[in-house]
Scaffold this active site. Structure first.
Site, short mmCIF file in Angstrom:
data_model
loop_
_atom_site.label_atom_id
_atom_site.label_comp_id
_atom_site.label_asym_id
_atom_site.label_seq_id
_atom_site.Cartn_x
_atom_site.Cartn_y
_atom_site.Cartn_z
N ASP A 8 -31.60 -3.97 19.58
CA ASP A 8 -30.94 -5.27 19.57
C ASP A 8 -29.72 -5.29 18.65
OD1 ASP A 8 -32.86 -6.41 21.34
OD2 ASP A 8 -34.25 -6.48 19.66
N ASP B 83 -31.72 1.88 17.06
CA ASP B 83 -32.18 0.50 17.15
C ASP B 83 -31.65 -0.05 18.48
OD1 ASP B 83 -33.22 -2.04 16.24
OD2 ASP B 83 -31.15 -2.62 15.84
#
Length: 224
Positions: free
Chosen positions: A9, A7
């Protein structure tokens, strides 16, 4: 294939690139502060709470792309990378990616944030493969809408399977898989991989990780 998924963010980045892009445009006076800043913060809080309407958010987030030329958008993005993104990349995050690279794993960033915002960030990490929400384009110009399935929650699993299919593979053929994430929104994919790892997790994800004995990492102590 041994596949390492990241991922972006609040995982590889010590911050949220989607939120910061809107804030950057507000500071550049591209977007009206009174109108956009409150909505941007509202959407961010909804995301953290797990109540985000992804279609409403994408309508908000992608609309500015349709109002400006690609040349102008790219110029803004260069400044955004310099002032907002590179300061959010820690040595620990870079080292994590490099550890998997040295072991010969296939690397991919998988993120709900749209490809225009995230493609240069993936290049900054030297990660070739990016699975992201796709902004619709017509004749080289953004329309302000999303194309296909948003890469969010269960959509991340769908988009990963589509990416594998484009490589003539199925999920069952992935021998080992890692996924690093900070958010409980990513539980659909975290529960599919052989090695789920949580990074600076939000409270619901931390609780889930502790119940299931998942590793918990912190990558964000030192930002250069």
């Amino acid at each position: 294939m041994r596949l390492a998924l990241f991922d972006l963010d609040n995982t590889l980045l010590a911050g949220d690139s989607d939120f910061e892009w809107a804030q950057f445009l507000i500071e550049q006076r591209v977007l009206d502060r009174e109108v956009y800043e409150v909505r941007n913060r509202e959407f961010y809080e909804q995301y953290k709470a797990g109540t985000l309407d992804i279609q409403a958010f994408l309508a908000f987030q992608l609309k500015p792309l349709a109002r400006h030329s690609r040349r102008q958008l790219d110029a803004w993005h260069e400044e955004y990378m310099r002032t907002r993104i590179r300061p959010m990349i820690t040595p620990a995050a870079r080292a994590l990616v490099e550890t998997h690279r040295r072991q010969g794993h296939e690397l991919a960033i998988i993120t709900a944030t749209n490809r225009f915002v995230t493609a240069p960030i993936a290049r900054e990490f030297g990660v070739e493969h990016l699975i992201a929400t796709e902004p619709e384009e017509v004749d080289g110009a953004f329309t302000g809408r999303a194309a296909g399935v948003p890469c969010f929650r269960e959509g991340k699993v769908t988009r990963l399977e589509q990416w594998l299919a484009s490589r003539r593979m199925r999920w069952e053929e992935v021998a080992e898989s890692w996924f690093y994430s900070d958010s409980h929104n990513d539980l659909p994919l975290l529960t599919r991989v052989t090695h789920p790892v949580v990074v600076n997790p939000d409270p619901p994800l931390r609780a889930h990780a502790e119940r299931h004995g998942w590793p918990i990492l912190s990558l964000h102590e030192t930002v250069h």
